[in-house]
Design a protein around this motif. Structure first.
Motif, PDB file in Angstrom:
ATOM      1  N   LEU A  46      43.583  18.944 -56.174  1.00 19.25           N
ATOM      2  CA  LEU A  46      42.766  20.151 -56.277  1.00 19.25           C
ATOM      3  C   LEU A  46      41.556  20.077 -55.359  1.00 19.25           C
ATOM      4  CD1 LEU A  46      42.831  20.888 -60.120  1.00 19.25           C
ATOM      5  CD2 LEU A  46      43.887  22.233 -58.304  1.00 19.25           C
ATOM      6  N   CYS A  49      42.853  20.503 -51.777  1.00 18.39           N
ATOM      7  CA  CYS A  49      43.259  21.886 -51.514  1.00 18.39           C
ATOM      8  C   CYS A  49      42.043  22.789 -51.323  1.00 18.39           C
ATOM      9  CB  CYS A  49      44.125  22.413 -52.662  1.00 18.39           C
ATOM     10  SG  CYS A  49      45.817  21.766 -52.686  1.00 18.39           S
ATOM     11  N   ALA A  50      40.954  22.468 -52.009  1.00 15.10           N
ATOM     12  CA  ALA A  50      39.742  23.273 -51.876  1.00 15.10           C
ATOM     13  C   ALA A  50      39.027  23.014 -50.552  1.00 15.10           C
ATOM     14  CB  ALA A  50      38.793  22.979 -53.042  1.00 15.10           C
ATOM     15  N   PRO A  74      46.936  28.471 -62.774  1.00 13.63           N
ATOM     16  CA  PRO A  74      47.460  28.987 -61.497  1.00 13.63           C
ATOM     17  C   PRO A  74      46.999  28.208 -60.263  1.00 13.63           C
ATOM     18  CG  PRO A  74      46.794  30.801 -62.912  1.00 13.63           C
ATOM     19  CD  PRO A  74      46.343  29.544 -63.594  1.00 13.63           C
ATOM     20  N   ASN A  75      45.739  27.810 -60.228  1.00 16.09           N
ATOM     21  CA  ASN A  75      45.270  27.088 -59.034  1.00 16.09           C
ATOM     22  C   ASN A  75      45.922  25.715 -58.915  1.00 16.09           C
ATOM     23  OD1 ASN A  75      43.761  26.226 -61.338  1.00 16.09           O
ATOM     24  ND2 ASN A  75      42.169  25.379 -60.008  1.00 16.09           N
ATOM     25  N   GLU A  76      46.178  25.062 -60.045  1.00 10.27           N
ATOM     26  CA  GLU A  76      46.852  23.770 -60.017  1.00 10.27           C
ATOM     27  C   GLU A  76      48.305  23.935 -59.585  1.00 10.27           C
ATOM     28  OE1 GLU A  76      46.471  21.580 -63.630  1.00 10.27           O
ATOM     29  OE2 GLU A  76      44.293  21.802 -63.732  1.00 10.27           O
ATOM     30  N   ARG A  78      49.648  26.290 -57.794  1.00 12.64           N
ATOM     31  CA  ARG A  78      49.734  26.668 -56.381  1.00 12.64           C
ATOM     32  C   ARG A  78      49.503  25.465 -55.479  1.00 12.64           C
ATOM     33  NH1 ARG A  78      46.743  30.497 -56.859  1.00 12.64           N
ATOM     34  NH2 ARG A  78      44.732  29.516 -56.391  1.00 12.64           N
ATOM     35  N   CYS A  79      48.496  24.669 -55.799  1.00 12.44           N
ATOM     36  CA  CYS A  79      48.171  23.493 -54.980  1.00 12.44           C
ATOM     37  C   CYS A  79      49.304  22.476 -55.003  1.00 12.44           C
ATOM     38  CB  CYS A  79      46.873  22.872 -55.498  1.00 12.44           C
ATOM     39  SG  CYS A  79      46.386  21.334 -54.665  1.00 12.44           S
TER      40      CYS A  79
END
Length: 208
Positions: A46, A49-50, A74-76, A78-79
């Motif tokens: 994470l 990815c950021a 969702p962010n996890e 997607r990454c």
């Protein structure tokens, strides 16, 4: 920097478009589950990815099913999904020798063969993610650690164990695990009831 990554050169960027100098590979011996391996990978992924262009991030641990990914935020999802696809789509041509690698391994087992010193495909920097539940370090574990440039351990306790086992302190970074505090109940607790005699407590006593 991200939990020490900057000091290793892993978070260096060429420009404001966040293009890393080298592709970053995270490799783990297990697939998608909610084990400690996956939790560790999620924490680091994470942050990467950021900070970076996802096209330069690669995750070698198989493929998570869609049902597993939908259970994640969702962010996890997607990454993790993007990093896995990047590796699988490029596995045939991926150059470990041109990458910076963060390598997980099972206790008592060696790191991936490409990380061994002298390997023609050895990464530019090989970082080992390790831990132990013992106060003694097996001699072979020290030999395995010799293959990587440095190791990340989760606590000062682990640092002391590895130093006592013969690993140079200069090779060890203490990198605590990421925690998602939203998983925890914010309501105050009244203590933990112990069922066995621990630290001089009697059965049924509570720890505030």
């Amino acid at each position: 920097s991200l939990i020490g990554l900057g000091d290793l050169g892993l978070c260096c960027c060429q420009d404001v478009e966040r293009n890393p100098l080298h592709p970053i590979l995270i490799s783990a011996p297990l697939g998608c589950d909610f084990s400690g391996f996956f939790v560790e990978i999620t924490g680091y992924s994470l942050g990467l990815c950021a900070l970076m262009d996802a096209r330069s991030l690669f995750l070698d641990m198989g493929t998570c099913t869609s049902s597993f990914l939908t259970a994640l935020p969702p962010n996890e999802a997607r990454c993790i999904g993007d990093m896995q696809r990047n590796y699988l789509d490029n596995a045939a041509v991926f150059s470990h020798a041109a990458s910076l690698a963060i390598l997980h391994k099972l206790p008592g087992s060696p790191f991936r063969a490409f990380a061994k010193r002298g390997s023609s495909n050895r990464p530019i920097i090989a970082v080992g993610m390790v831990m132990t539940e013992s106060i003694h370090l097996d001699r072979m574990e020290v030999e395995y650690i010799n293959d990587v440039d440095e190791i990340w351990v989760p606590s000062v306790f682990h640092q002391d164990v590895y130093v006592s086992g013969g690993v140079p302190l200069s090779k060890i970074w203490v990198v605590p695990k990421a925690i998602n505090v939203k998983f925890f109940d914010e309501a105050p607790t009244t203590g933990i009831t112990v069922s066995v005699n621990e630290e001089g407590l009697s059965e049924g006593d509570t720890i505030p």
